[in-house]
Design a protein around this motif. Structure first.
Motif, PDB file in Angstrom:
ATOM      1  N   GLU A  47      -9.052  -1.313   6.425  1.00  0.00           N
ATOM      2  CA  GLU A  47      -9.294  -2.330   5.584  1.00  0.00           C
ATOM      3  C   GLU A  47      -9.081  -3.928   6.115  1.00  0.00           C
ATOM      4  N   LEU A  48      -9.997  -4.577   6.022  1.00  0.00           N
ATOM      5  CA  LEU A  48      -9.815  -5.721   6.500  1.00  0.00           C
ATOM      6  C   LEU A  48      -9.979  -6.958   5.178  1.00  0.00           C
ATOM      7  N   LEU A  49      -8.745  -7.384   4.726  1.00  0.00           N
ATOM      8  CA  LEU A  49      -8.707  -8.192   3.614  1.00  0.00           C
ATOM      9  C   LEU A  49      -8.641  -9.583   4.018  1.00  0.00           C
ATOM     10  N   SER A  50      -9.124 -10.603   3.045  1.00  0.00           N
ATOM     11  CA  SER A  50      -8.880 -12.075   3.335  1.00  0.00           C
ATOM     12  C   SER A  50      -8.295 -12.517   1.907  1.00  0.00           C
ATOM     13  N   GLY A  51      -7.362 -13.471   2.220  1.00  0.00           N
ATOM     14  CA  GLY A  51      -6.546 -14.361   1.369  1.00  0.00           C
ATOM     15  C   GLY A  51      -5.264 -14.394   1.699  1.00  0.00           C
ATOM     16  N   VAL A  52      -4.145 -14.825   0.842  1.00  0.00           N
ATOM     17  CA  VAL A  52      -2.969 -14.861   0.952  1.00  0.00           C
ATOM     18  C   VAL A  52      -2.318 -13.590   1.341  1.00  0.00           C
ATOM     19  N   ALA A  53      -1.625 -13.396   2.692  1.00  0.00           N
ATOM     20  CA  ALA A  53      -1.399 -12.147   2.822  1.00  0.00           C
ATOM     21  C   ALA A  53      -0.509 -11.260   1.938  1.00  0.00           C
ATOM     22  N   GLY A  54       0.628 -11.876   1.530  1.00  0.00           N
ATOM     23  CA  GLY A  54       1.347 -11.336   0.502  1.00  0.00           C
ATOM     24  C   GLY A  54       0.685 -10.866  -0.946  1.00  0.00           C
ATOM     25  N   ASN A  55       0.016 -11.738  -1.384  1.00  0.00           N
ATOM     26  CA  ASN A  55      -0.733 -11.500  -2.726  1.00  0.00           C
ATOM     27  C   ASN A  55      -1.742 -10.350  -2.500  1.00  0.00           C
ATOM     28  N   GLU A  56      -2.384 -10.187  -1.215  1.00  0.00           N
ATOM     29  CA  GLU A  56      -3.537  -9.388  -1.046  1.00  0.00           C
ATOM     30  C   GLU A  56      -2.744  -7.806  -0.789  1.00  0.00           C
ATOM     31  N   ILE A  57      -1.740  -7.856  -0.086  1.00  0.00           N
ATOM     32  CA  ILE A  57      -1.186  -6.634   0.064  1.00  0.00           C
ATOM     33  C   ILE A  57      -0.657  -6.032  -1.205  1.00  0.00           C
ATOM     34  N   VAL A  58       0.198  -6.888  -2.037  1.00  0.00           N
ATOM     35  CA  VAL A  58       0.598  -6.298  -3.180  1.00  0.00           C
ATOM     36  C   VAL A  58      -0.499  -5.785  -4.311  1.00  0.00           C
ATOM     37  N   SER A  59      -1.664  -6.600  -4.227  1.00  0.00           N
ATOM     38  CA  SER A  59      -2.763  -6.227  -5.008  1.00  0.00           C
ATOM     39  C   SER A  59      -3.548  -4.894  -4.424  1.00  0.00           C
ATOM     40  N   PHE A  60      -3.361  -4.838  -3.200  1.00  0.00           N
ATOM     41  CA  PHE A  60      -3.978  -3.480  -2.654  1.00  0.00           C
ATOM     42  C   PHE A  60      -3.266  -2.415  -2.926  1.00  0.00           C
ATOM     43  N   THR A  61      -1.891  -2.597  -3.133  1.00  0.00           N
ATOM     44  CA  THR A  61      -1.152  -1.294  -3.349  1.00  0.00           C
ATOM     45  C   THR A  61      -1.238  -1.062  -5.010  1.00  0.00           C
ATOM     46  N   ILE A  62      -1.488  -1.909  -5.558  1.00  0.00           N
ATOM     47  CA  ILE A  62      -1.608  -1.724  -6.923  1.00  0.00           C
ATOM     48  C   ILE A  62      -3.195  -0.910  -7.242  1.00  0.00           C
ATOM     49  N   ASP A  63      -3.996  -1.690  -6.701  1.00  0.00           N
ATOM     50  CA  ASP A  63      -5.620  -1.207  -6.898  1.00  0.00           C
ATOM     51  C   ASP A  63      -5.880   0.221  -6.277  1.00  0.00           C
ATOM     52  N   THR A  64      -5.053   0.265  -5.327  1.00  0.00           N
ATOM     53  CA  THR A  64      -5.318   1.949  -4.290  1.00  0.00           C
ATOM     54  C   THR A  64      -4.199   2.772  -4.835  1.00  0.00           C
ATOM     55  N   VAL A  80       6.025 -12.741   4.831  1.00  0.00           N
ATOM     56  CA  VAL A  80       5.087 -11.977   3.887  1.00  0.00           C
ATOM     57  C   VAL A  80       5.907 -10.481   3.518  1.00  0.00           C
ATOM     58  N   ALA A  81       6.706 -10.025   4.466  1.00  0.00           N
ATOM     59  CA  ALA A  81       7.540  -9.113   4.206  1.00  0.00           C
ATOM     60  C   ALA A  81       8.408  -9.226   3.149  1.00  0.00           C
ATOM     61  N   GLU A  82       9.057 -10.246   3.009  1.00  0.00           N
ATOM     62  CA  GLU A  82       9.804 -10.495   1.731  1.00  0.00           C
ATOM     63  C   GLU A  82       8.910 -10.987   0.670  1.00  0.00           C
ATOM     64  N   TYR A  83       8.062 -11.304   0.575  1.00  0.00           N
ATOM     65  CA  TYR A  83       7.383 -11.610  -0.756  1.00  0.00           C
ATOM     66  C   TYR A  83       6.824 -10.094  -0.958  1.00  0.00           C
ATOM     67  N   VAL A  84       6.367  -9.332  -0.163  1.00  0.00           N
ATOM     68  CA  VAL A  84       5.670  -7.954  -0.628  1.00  0.00           C
ATOM     69  C   VAL A  84       7.108  -7.039  -1.229  1.00  0.00           C
ATOM     70  N   VAL A  85       8.195  -7.185  -0.421  1.00  0.00           N
ATOM     71  CA  VAL A  85       9.337  -6.505  -1.055  1.00  0.00           C
ATOM     72  C   VAL A  85       9.647  -6.943  -2.406  1.00  0.00           C
ATOM     73  N   ARG A  86       9.719  -8.261  -2.530  1.00  0.00           N
ATOM     74  CA  ARG A  86       9.992  -9.006  -4.086  1.00  0.00           C
ATOM     75  C   ARG A  86       8.972  -8.385  -5.165  1.00  0.00           C
ATOM     76  N   HIS A  87       7.690  -8.332  -4.712  1.00  0.00           N
ATOM     77  CA  HIS A  87       6.653  -8.298  -5.751  1.00  0.00           C
ATOM     78  C   HIS A  87       6.173  -6.741  -5.775  1.00  0.00           C
ATOM     79  N   ALA A  88       6.302  -5.894  -4.854  1.00  0.00           N
ATOM     80  CA  ALA A  88       5.707  -4.589  -5.023  1.00  0.00           C
ATOM     81  C   ALA A  88       6.321  -3.772  -6.025  1.00  0.00           C
ATOM     82  N   THR A  89       5.640  -2.814  -6.492  1.00  0.00           N
ATOM     83  CA  THR A  89       5.699  -1.878  -7.726  1.00  0.00           C
ATOM     84  C   THR A  89       6.128  -0.722  -7.128  1.00  0.00           C
ATOM     85  N   ARG A  90       5.966  -0.408  -5.867  1.00  0.00           N
ATOM     86  CA  ARG A  90       6.473   0.935  -5.229  1.00  0.00           C
ATOM     87  C   ARG A  90       7.435   0.507  -4.006  1.00  0.00           C
TER      88      ARG A  90
END
Length: 146
Positions: free
Chosen positions: A86-103, A126-136
């Motif tokens: 998947e090639l996504l566009s946006g703010v990397a941290g936000n897009e990654i966290v959203s993708f994890t939830i949606d998928t 980006v990694a720090e953002y994802v770690v802080r906001h991820a639900t998994r």
């Protein structure tokens, strides 16, 4: 059990090392691997170079087609691993966290770059953002991981 694993890439050497780990985990758990790159759509902060480097050309920003080509070259070497890219566009941290939830991702594997000081302040992590906001769970590999 990890049945859906997300691997994020920025095409760096550090992220290639994380890919080896993500592929190994996917093969072990017979998981589907999602290979994702996020094209940043934010306006980058520019730090002016020293006067001696002022004559150098600005960095070339790859097109979406070029990024797709790079992404398509990232495939697991193990034929047992099913994957999607998947090639996504946006703010990397936000897009990654959203993708994890949606998928409904069970595990995210990503690299860190070891930035500190001014570079980390300006570029963020980006990694720090994802770690802080991820639900998994998020598994990060630092730049020294072999």
């Amino acid at each position: 059990m990890f049945n859906k694993i997300l691997y994020t890439t920025d095409f760096s050497d550090e992220s290639k090392r994380a890919f080896a780990l993500a592929t190994s985990i996917a093969a072990t758990h017979q998981s589907k691997l999602f290979i994702v790159h996020v094209t940043e759509t934010t306006v980058p902060v520019t730090v002016l170079p020293p006067a001696s480097a002022a004559t150098s050309l600005p960095p070339v920003v790859p097109t979406r087609d070029e990024l797709s080509e790079q992404l398509n070259r990232i495939t697991p070497g193990d034929p047992i691993v099913q994957y999607e890219q998947e090639l996504l566009s946006g703010v990397a941290g936000n897009e990654i966290v959203s993708f994890t939830i949606d998928t409904a991702i069970n595990l995210t594997v990503m690299s860190t770059h070891g930035r500190s000081g001014l570079e980390r302040f300006l570029l963020g992590s980006v990694a720090e953002y994802v770690v802080r906001h991820a639900t998994r769970p998020v598994l990060t590999c630092n730049a020294e991981f072999q």
